[in-house]
Scaffold this motif. Structure first.
Motif, PDB file in Angstrom:
ATOM      1  N   LYS A 160      45.911  63.716  94.430  1.00  0.00           N
ATOM      2  CA  LYS A 160      45.783  64.244  93.069  1.00  0.00           C
ATOM      3  C   LYS A 160      45.695  63.114  92.046  1.00  0.00           C
ATOM      4  CE  LYS A 160      47.990  67.134  89.557  1.00  0.00           C
ATOM      5  NZ  LYS A 160      49.187  67.899  89.160  1.00  0.00           N
ATOM      6  N   SER A 161      46.540  62.091  92.187  1.00  0.00           N
ATOM      7  CA  SER A 161      46.521  60.984  91.218  1.00  0.00           C
ATOM      8  C   SER A 161      45.234  60.176  91.333  1.00  0.00           C
ATOM      9  CB  SER A 161      47.739  60.080  91.412  1.00  0.00           C
ATOM     10  OG  SER A 161      47.730  59.476  92.692  1.00  0.00           O
TER      11      SER A 161
ATOM     12  N   LEU B 204      42.376  59.484  88.531  1.00  0.00           N
ATOM     13  CA  LEU B 204      41.783  58.170  88.258  1.00  0.00           C
ATOM     14  C   LEU B 204      40.258  58.288  88.223  1.00  0.00           C
ATOM     15  CD1 LEU B 204      42.362  55.105  87.884  1.00  0.00           C
ATOM     16  CD2 LEU B 204      42.115  54.876  90.366  1.00  0.00           C
ATOM     17  N   SER B 205      39.709  59.054  89.156  1.00  0.00           N
ATOM     18  CA  SER B 205      38.266  59.282  89.173  1.00  0.00           C
ATOM     19  C   SER B 205      37.806  59.992  87.900  1.00  0.00           C
ATOM     20  CB  SER B 205      37.905  60.121  90.403  1.00  0.00           C
ATOM     21  OG  SER B 205      36.528  60.420  90.419  1.00  0.00           O
ATOM     22  N   ASP B 206      38.590  60.964  87.432  1.00  0.00           N
ATOM     23  CA  ASP B 206      38.250  61.682  86.199  1.00  0.00           C
ATOM     24  C   ASP B 206      38.232  60.735  84.995  1.00  0.00           C
ATOM     25  OD1 ASP B 206      38.121  64.031  87.630  1.00  0.00           O
ATOM     26  OD2 ASP B 206      40.131  64.710  87.067  1.00  0.00           O
ATOM     27  N   VAL B 207      39.181  59.796  84.983  1.00  0.00           N
ATOM     28  CA  VAL B 207      39.244  58.818  83.881  1.00  0.00           C
ATOM     29  C   VAL B 207      37.987  57.960  83.862  1.00  0.00           C
ATOM     30  CG1 VAL B 207      40.366  56.659  83.181  1.00  0.00           C
ATOM     31  CG2 VAL B 207      41.736  58.710  83.571  1.00  0.00           C
ATOM     32  N   PHE B 208      37.567  57.466  85.026  1.00  0.00           N
ATOM     33  CA  PHE B 208      36.376  56.608  85.069  1.00  0.00           C
ATOM     34  C   PHE B 208      35.110  57.392  84.749  1.00  0.00           C
ATOM     35  CE2 PHE B 208      39.022  53.746  87.825  1.00  0.00           C
ATOM     36  CZ  PHE B 208      39.013  52.685  86.924  1.00  0.00           C
ATOM     37  N   THR B 209      35.065  58.644  85.167  1.00  0.00           N
ATOM     38  CA  THR B 209      33.915  59.485  84.819  1.00  0.00           C
ATOM     39  C   THR B 209      33.831  59.657  83.307  1.00  0.00           C
ATOM     40  OG1 THR B 209      34.018  60.701  86.912  1.00  0.00           O
ATOM     41  CG2 THR B 209      32.884  61.770  85.083  1.00  0.00           C
ATOM     42  N   SER B 210      34.968  59.916  82.678  1.00  0.00           N
ATOM     43  CA  SER B 210      35.011  60.074  81.224  1.00  0.00           C
ATOM     44  C   SER B 210      34.608  58.791  80.505  1.00  0.00           C
ATOM     45  CB  SER B 210      36.417  60.506  80.796  1.00  0.00           C
ATOM     46  OG  SER B 210      36.508  60.624  79.397  1.00  0.00           O
ATOM     47  N   LEU B 211      35.108  57.645  81.011  1.00  0.00           N
ATOM     48  CA  LEU B 211      34.774  56.356  80.390  1.00  0.00           C
ATOM     49  C   LEU B 211      33.285  56.042  80.529  1.00  0.00           C
ATOM     50  CD1 LEU B 211      37.829  54.205  81.573  1.00  0.00           C
ATOM     51  CD2 LEU B 211      37.335  54.907  79.225  1.00  0.00           C
TER      52      LEU B 211
ATOM     53  N   HIS C 272      37.345  62.027  74.476  1.00  0.00           N
ATOM     54  CA  HIS C 272      38.703  62.105  75.037  1.00  0.00           C
ATOM     55  C   HIS C 272      38.681  61.699  76.497  1.00  0.00           C
ATOM     56  CE1 HIS C 272      42.692  63.512  76.124  1.00  0.00           C
ATOM     57  NE2 HIS C 272      42.148  64.259  77.087  1.00  0.00           N
ATOM     58  N   THR C 273      39.601  60.811  76.860  1.00  0.00           N
ATOM     59  CA  THR C 273      39.756  60.387  78.256  1.00  0.00           C
ATOM     60  C   THR C 273      41.126  60.853  78.746  1.00  0.00           C
ATOM     61  OG1 THR C 273      38.353  58.445  77.890  1.00  0.00           O
ATOM     62  CG2 THR C 273      39.785  58.411  79.827  1.00  0.00           C
ATOM     63  N   PRO C 274      41.193  61.576  79.865  1.00  0.00           N
ATOM     64  CA  PRO C 274      42.453  62.207  80.303  1.00  0.00           C
ATOM     65  C   PRO C 274      43.433  61.230  80.983  1.00  0.00           C
ATOM     66  CG  PRO C 274      40.718  62.729  81.854  1.00  0.00           C
ATOM     67  CD  PRO C 274      40.062  61.951  80.746  1.00  0.00           C
ATOM     68  N   PHE C 275      43.867  60.209  80.253  1.00  0.00           N
ATOM     69  CA  PHE C 275      44.792  59.237  80.824  1.00  0.00           C
ATOM     70  C   PHE C 275      46.142  59.860  81.192  1.00  0.00           C
ATOM     71  CE2 PHE C 275      42.082  56.114  78.505  1.00  0.00           C
ATOM     72  CZ  PHE C 275      41.811  55.261  79.562  1.00  0.00           C
ATOM     73  N   ARG C 276      46.565  60.875  80.453  1.00  0.00           N
ATOM     74  CA  ARG C 276      47.909  61.422  80.644  1.00  0.00           C
ATOM     75  C   ARG C 276      48.011  62.434  81.787  1.00  0.00           C
ATOM     76  NH1 ARG C 276      51.947  61.585  75.689  1.00  0.00           N
ATOM     77  NH2 ARG C 276      51.157  59.870  74.432  1.00  0.00           N
ATOM     78  N   ASN C 277      46.925  62.635  82.516  1.00  0.00           N
ATOM     79  CA  ASN C 277      46.962  63.627  83.588  1.00  0.00           C
ATOM     80  C   ASN C 277      47.742  63.175  84.814  1.00  0.00           C
ATOM     81  OD1 ASN C 277      45.487  65.241  81.951  1.00  0.00           O
ATOM     82  ND2 ASN C 277      43.684  65.387  83.267  1.00  0.00           N
ATOM     83  N   SER C 278      48.044  61.876  84.898  1.00  0.00           N
ATOM     84  CA  SER C 278      48.884  61.371  85.992  1.00  0.00           C
ATOM     85  C   SER C 278      49.644  60.141  85.503  1.00  0.00           C
ATOM     86  CB  SER C 278      48.048  61.019  87.221  1.00  0.00           C
ATOM     87  OG  SER C 278      47.403  59.779  87.054  1.00  0.00           O
ATOM     88  N   LYS C 279      50.747  59.841  86.179  1.00  0.00           N
ATOM     89  CA  LYS C 279      51.535  58.652  85.830  1.00  0.00           C
ATOM     90  C   LYS C 279      50.709  57.381  86.054  1.00  0.00           C
ATOM     91  CE  LYS C 279      55.861  60.221  84.946  1.00  0.00           C
ATOM     92  NZ  LYS C 279      55.886  61.577  85.463  1.00  0.00           N
TER      93      LYS C 279
END
Length: 391
Positions: free
Chosen positions: A309-310, A314-321, A327-334
């Motif tokens: 899941k984490s 991380l993949s979602d963050v890079f896709t967003s960037l 908005h980049t979903p940095f807070r979705n995981s520790k």
């Protein structure tokens, strides 16, 4: 000479764009790969002579077709630990120049991430983390002796286990944490850690121990002389004992958590008053797992689900960037929250992708390479240098 100049120009362009650099390392066959049973004689991955491209067997093709990928650097299975570090040493050096630097390893479980990042022993098999801190200590001492610099260095080591932050410098065997005097433990217990922002809007882990490292060459410790490197070797030993590992069908020593080694540098030149603040974040990510191969159940299953899941976050963050979303979903995981400052255009980032050569791992390797392509295309912008004059 032409090739060296071309590489320098490529690195310069990448730096100006702020691209996340991607290095790929293929591990050799290991005894646990059972190649006698599979009768596999060759790696599914072919590293190109230029050291920047590779070809991998296409698992969907029945005619042994291979897919081509290009990255900043590709290491063949024969690459030694020192060869790998030689390629990242300039990147590590940036921390002493006043940059926030992040280097992290990615890949399926058993692909060689921990070997690349931490290695083993005190000689040729050492990984990036011990070699990086040794380089920084050596350079800091040289700058102190020849250019009148004074450095303050502090380190922390944290793991993210099942979305929970844990201090790796809490020695489980003695239930004590390392104090600033590295071999004098202080009484402590594992307390709840949380990610917060300080007055300068920078992220930090509240409650995480920080150990001061001697950068002068040697210091007096209870009647004995200890060097900064000796301090750090002890820290690595404690962290290795504290980290969560377990055996699965895919890896006898599978990391069940992400670990992040954090080194904070503060330097001041006593002649001209220049002040420098830099940081080095070295992340050994837990490997992605397919449940049909790892065959974990119960507690190990929950660990695998948290890891996957984490890594998905991380993949979602890079896709967003890469898509330059507002908005980049940095807070979705520790994990992504902890790395937010490193991946928000303030610093420099480099990703190591580790690959297994076996046929059974081809699908996972292909997923890792496609993820790496997306990461390599991310432009964070030119990194910010944290240097100013005190007077």
């Amino acid at each position: 000479e032409g090739e060296i100049l071309r590489r320098k120009m490529h690195n310069r362009i990448q730096e100006l764009r702020g691209n996340i650099r991607v290095f790929v390392r293929t591990r050799p066959f290991l005894p646990g790969d059972n190649i006698e049973q599979t009768q596999q004689t060759q790696s599914t991955i072919e590293v190109q002579p230029d050291g920047e491209g590779l070809r991998i067997l296409d698992p969907r093709s029945s005619s042994q077709n291979k897919l081509h990928f290009q990255f900043d650097k590709v290491f063949p299975p024969s690459s030694a630990q020192e060869d790998v570090f030689a390629e990242v040493s300039d990147f590590v050096q940036s921390a002493l120049d006043g940059y926030n630097v992040c280097l992290f390893s990615y890949g399926q479980t058993g692909s060689g991430k921990t070997h690349t990042m931490q290695g083993s022993g005190n000689n040729q098999m050492r990984g990036i983390i011990p070699r990086a801190v040794e380089q920084i200590l050596t350079t800091a001492r040289s700058l102190r002796e020849h250019q009148n610099w004074v450095f303050d260095m502090k380190v922390s080591f944290v793991e993210i286990y099942n979305e929970e932050l844990r201090d790796l410098l809490l020695d489980k065997s003695t239930n004590s944490t390392l104090s600033s005097s590295f071999n004098r433990p202080g009484s402590a217990s594992q307390k709840k850690l949380s990610i917060k922002r300080n007055q300068d809007k920078k992220l930090y882990v509240d409650g995480l121990s920080q150990i001061s490292i001697d950068t002068t060459g040697e210091q007096e410790e209870e009647g004995e002389h200890t060097t900064g490197m000796q301090q750090l070797e002890h820290i690595f030993q404690v962290a290795a004992r504290s980290r969560s590992v377990a055996s699965t069908k895919m890896n006898a020593q599978s990391s069940r958590s992400h670990s992040v080694f954090m080194l904070h540098l503060h330097g001041r030149n006593q002649e001209n008053g220049i002040v420098m603040n830099g940081s080095l974040n070295l992340c050994d990510l837990a490997g992605s797992e397919r449940l049909d191969r790892s065959q974990v159940t119960g507690k190990r299953l929950r660990e695998t689900q948290a890891i996957n899941k984490s890594l998905s976050c991380l993949s979602d963050v890079f896709t967003s960037l890469s898509e330059k979303n507002s908005h980049t979903p940095f807070r979705n995981s520790k994990l992504t929250y902890l790395l937010q400052d490193c991946l928000s255009g303030d610093g420099k980032a480099l990703m190591f992708v580790n690959l297994s050569p076996t046929v059974e791992s081809t699908n996972e390797s292909l997923c890792s390479l496609r993820f790496a392509q997306r990461v390599n295309a991310v432009e964070l912008g030119k990194a910010k240098k944290h240097v100013h004059h005190a007077f």
